[in-house]
Design an enzyme around this catalytic site. Structure first.
Site, PDB file in Angstrom:
ATOM      1  N   ASP A 124      47.871 -45.877  33.155  1.00 41.48           N
ATOM      2  CA  ASP A 124      46.987 -47.040  33.101  1.00 41.48           C
ATOM      3  C   ASP A 124      47.767 -48.332  32.920  1.00 41.48           C
ATOM      4  OD1 ASP A 124      47.295 -45.655  30.465  1.00 41.48           O
ATOM      5  OD2 ASP A 124      46.381 -47.498  29.717  1.00 41.48           O
ATOM      6  N   GLY A 128      39.664 -52.434  27.192  1.00 40.54           N
ATOM      7  CA  GLY A 128      39.075 -52.424  25.861  1.00 40.54           C
ATOM      8  C   GLY A 128      39.211 -53.726  25.100  1.00 40.54           C
ATOM      9  N   GLY A 165      38.954 -55.461  19.857  1.00 36.78           N
ATOM     10  CA  GLY A 165      39.082 -56.219  21.091  1.00 36.78           C
ATOM     11  C   GLY A 165      39.944 -57.455  20.988  1.00 36.78           C
TER      12      GLY A 165
END
Length: 461
Positions: free
Chosen positions: A247, A88, A122
């Site tokens: 993750d 992301g 971001g």
């Protein structure tokens, strides 16, 4: 070392990424470049201007990926499945071989929005970048398999965050890592029942990371072993990752992506790094269990293409492998020669750490006794010397007395003439950041990195 580009993932047919565009930052001020890491991949001769072009403006490296790739993955976050993940605020920028012939990634953090930003900007705060540079340097010094912070560039934006004073300064980080393929990459493929891509991804891992393996079962077994080593090294470094979601774990057994990490000031199994870890799920003492749970999710995914009995056998082997890796890591940290079974040394060391608690630092014990009993005069005259008494110390000392020093020359390093070990505790990081935030003074930051590098050379772990 000659630069050897190897953009293998971008050239593969694997559907595990999306092409993205890097953010166009208003400024690019170089704050840190890791020339030792750059030398290992043949990029140390870049001028600062070219460095900024590639790692602040993301002009492609020669013969490497023409465009950045945001990797696709899912993951369990605090054991709740989240299918809305992916890179992301980062991407895979390039791949190349290092001086050991390993395929390495250059990945980013804070490089702009992607399809997986989920409403975020971001970006990466400058403080977050500073913290990650310091974390990776310290972990490497302490012998932990970790990504290397390759570059930190301040980007001139003002970011709003809810967990620190805002607006705050922005940055983009580039890290060098063996792989950015996560456990969550396989979770996504399992979620989609994409068996064909999963098979192809395993073949990619065999070809580029685990050439001794022949199938999914072998790869999982190798990942179990690599992850057991990683977990053991975290524990002997006194490191608390903070967010051990699936993750945030990769298939090559390297630590990466440092958010709310901490190093233990003293031994405390319940110590947590993240203020939002209200149940202590990822507390220091629970990290091996967290890692094992995550391996279970990876193994479950691989049952789609592998033999379940073999996968379960490897999963069940984790605890034994972790115990042995912890023994080897303790011996390495104490600079003593391991034996066939070092369980007693581990038990007595942790009993002593628990006995010392707030009266002795975690890192101090390893520092004082680096070299085994050959370091006894230095240990007893250290600021912690008065704590080395009582039954717990006697048991540790008696056990340590049966060991020989692994590398006697190391204890003669000038660094061991100093009374205190090198540490990276919360207050130290805050002091470094305060100098940057309020005075734009980077001297403490660079001085700390210099001291950590000296410590790394002295320990040679």
């Amino acid at each position: 070392m000659t630069y050897r580009p190897a953009p293998l993932l971008s050239r593969s047919p694997l559907a595990v990424h999306d092409t993205v565009t890097a953010a166009d930052f208003p400024q690019a001020t170089l704050r840190y470049r890791n020339d030792r890491a750059a030398q290992s991949v043949g990029l140390d001769d870049l001028s600062d201007a070219d460095w900024i072009r590639h790692f602040g403006r993301f002009v492609p490296l020669p013969d490497n990926q023409p465009v950045p790739l945001a990797l696709r993955y899912h993951g369990h976050q605090f054991r709740h499945y989240n299918p809305d993940l992916g890179d992301g605020r980062g991407f895979l920028f390039a791949q190349m071989y290092d001086d050991k012939g390993r395929l390495l990634d250059l990945g980013t953090k804070g490089s702009g929005k992607t399809p997986y930003s989920r409403g975020g900007d971001g970006r990466l705060t400058l403080k977050g970048g500073v913290r990650e540079v310091l974390a990776t340097a310290m972990l490497e010094a302490l012998g932990v398999p970790t990504s290397k912070s390759f570059s930190l560039i301040e980007t001139g934006e003002r970011l709003v965050r809810g967990d620190e004073p805002s607006p705050t300064r922005s940055s983009v980080l580039v890290r060098l890592s063996h792989s950015h393929i996560r456990f969550g990459t396989f979770e996504r493929l399992a979620y989609l029942n994409d068996v064909a891509t999963m098979r192809d991804l395993v073949a990619f891992l065999i070809a580029n990371y685990y050439p001794a393996c022949t199938n999914a079962e072998d790869v999982f077994d190798a990942v179990v072993s690599a992850t057991a080593t990683l977990a053991a090294r975290w524990m002997t470094a006194g490191f608390v990752h903070g967010v051990l979601n699936t993750d945030n774990m990769n298939v090559t057994g390297e630590s990466f992506d440092y958010g709310p990490y901490r190093f233990l000031p003293h031994y405390d199994p319940a110590f947590t790094a993240a203020y939002f870890d209200e149940t202590g799920l990822y507390a220091y003492g629970r990290q091996p269990d967290a890692v094992l749970w995550n391996l279970g999710q990876l193994g479950r995914c691989l049952t789609l293409i592998g033999d379940q009995a073999a996968l379960v056998a490897s999963f069940n082997a984790f605890s034994e492998r972790y115990d042995r890796e912890l023994q080897l890591a303790v011996c390495a940290r104490l600079n003593v020669v391991p034996t066939a079974d070092d369980g007693a040394l581990v038990r007595t060391l942790y009993d002593l750490l628990a006995d010392l608690h707030g009266d002795g630092s975690f890192e101090g014990l390893f520092y004082d006794w680096f070299g085994g009993t050959a370091a006894e005069p230095r240990a007893l005259s250290s600021p912690r010397g008065h704590t080395y008494t009582g039954g717990a110390f006697a048991a540790f000392h008696d056990c340590l007395n049966t060991y020989t020093t692994a590398a006697p020359a190391r204890i003669d390093h000038p660094r061991f003439a100093e009374a205190e070990p090198e540490t990276l505790l919360y207050d130290e990081i805050e002091a470094i950041w305060a100098q940057i935030a309020f005075e734009d003074d980077w001297s403490l930051f660079h001085a700390k990195l210099d001291r950590i590098e000296t410590y790394r050379q002295a320990l040679a772990l």
